[in-house]
Motif scaffolding. Structure first.
Motif, short mmCIF file in Angstrom:
data_model
loop_
_atom_site.label_atom_id
_atom_site.label_comp_id
_atom_site.label_asym_id
_atom_site.label_seq_id
_atom_site.Cartn_x
_atom_site.Cartn_y
_atom_site.Cartn_z
N UNK A 1 0.81 -1.21 -0.07
CA UNK A 1 0.14 0.08 0.20
C UNK A 1 0.89 1.35 0.03
N UNK A 2 1.99 1.21 -0.02
CA UNK A 2 3.09 2.33 0.37
C UNK A 2 3.46 2.88 -1.25
N UNK A 3 3.23 4.16 -1.57
CA UNK A 3 3.64 4.70 -2.80
C UNK A 3 5.16 4.48 -3.06
N UNK A 4 6.08 4.64 -1.81
CA UNK A 4 7.53 4.14 -2.11
C UNK A 4 7.90 2.81 -2.41
N UNK A 5 6.74 1.79 -2.37
CA UNK A 5 6.99 0.40 -2.93
C UNK A 5 5.88 0.29 -4.33
N UNK A 6 5.64 1.52 -4.81
CA UNK A 6 5.02 1.41 -6.24
C UNK A 6 3.61 1.37 -6.15
N UNK A 7 2.94 1.63 -4.88
CA UNK A 7 1.42 1.63 -4.97
C UNK A 7 1.01 2.90 -5.66
N UNK A 8 -0.10 3.17 -6.35
CA UNK A 8 -0.41 4.14 -7.08
C UNK A 8 -1.81 4.29 -7.04
N UNK A 9 -2.33 3.71 -6.01
CA UNK A 9 -4.02 3.56 -6.06
C UNK A 9 -4.48 4.74 -5.10
N UNK A 10 -5.64 4.55 -4.66
CA UNK A 10 -6.26 5.81 -4.15
C UNK A 10 -5.80 5.67 -2.57
N UNK A 11 -5.57 6.96 -2.07
CA UNK A 11 -5.38 7.02 -0.49
C UNK A 11 -6.43 8.15 0.16
N UNK A 12 -6.73 7.82 0.97
CA UNK A 12 -7.81 8.72 1.73
C UNK A 12 -7.28 9.99 1.86
N UNK A 13 -8.19 11.01 1.85
CA UNK A 13 -7.92 12.19 2.06
C UNK A 13 -7.94 12.58 3.74
N UNK A 14 -6.92 13.72 4.06
CA UNK A 14 -7.37 13.80 5.72
C UNK A 14 -8.62 14.27 6.03
N UNK A 15 -9.08 13.24 7.04
CA UNK A 15 -10.50 13.49 7.50
C UNK A 15 -11.44 12.64 6.69
N UNK A 16 -11.02 11.91 5.97
CA UNK A 16 -11.89 11.04 4.82
C UNK A 16 -12.19 9.65 5.78
N UNK A 17 -13.30 8.95 5.18
CA UNK A 17 -13.62 7.83 5.81
C UNK A 17 -12.55 6.83 5.22
#
Length: 147
Positions: free
Chosen positions: A87-103
């Motif tokens: 799930x880490x962008x440093x390991x190639x994950x480019x999918x969605x990340x929640x915004x601050x305060x998001x569900x």
């Protein structure tokens, strides 16, 4: 060397020594502000973006509250907890990340142990079977697509 040359040289040397810049101790103040408000924690490196559900294992939560990472880490000394670095962008994950305060969204399968300050180490236990108590996932699936 003549007396005048010597006096001139001495005077210039004294002037240079006296005019040298004063050394002062620098004082640096860094105000990092409050920890990011993220549904399932935030990455342990700047800019401290919200991590998706499934990045951090249950050992990163106490009573359902994230114990922190980076400058806001408040876990026990010597702590290493499991993460799923898929799930880490440093390991190639480019999918969605929640915004601050998001569900939240996600799923967990630990494959690395981290200390909350960006260091990789040994958690002292196997991540197999770890599940977030009270969270069933739902929403978007793990890396690579939707469920």
């Amino acid at each position: 060397m003549s007396r005048w040359k010597w006096l001139t040289f001495s005077a210039l040397s004294a002037a240079l020594v006296c005019s040298a810049p004063k050394v002062s101790t620098a004082q640096v103040v860094v105000n990092i502000g409050p920890a990011p408000v993220c549904p399932y924690g935030y990455f342990d490196y700047a800019p401290y973006n919200c991590a998706p559900y499934g990045y951090y294992g249950p050992d990163w939560f106490s009573g359902g509250i994230f114990i922190g990472a980076g400058p806001w880490f408040h876990g026990p000394h010597g702590f290493y907890g499991h993460v799923d670095n898929r799930w880490d962008p440093h390991h190639g994950y480019a999918g969605p990340l929640p915004g601050r305060g998001e569900a939240a969204f996600g799923g967990f399968r630990g494959n690395e142990a981290r200390d909350g300050r960006g260091n990789i180490g040994n958690a002292g236990h196997d991540p197999g079977g770890e599940r977030h108590p009270g969270f069933s996932g739902g929403g978007r699936g793990g890396p690579g697509g939707r469920r």
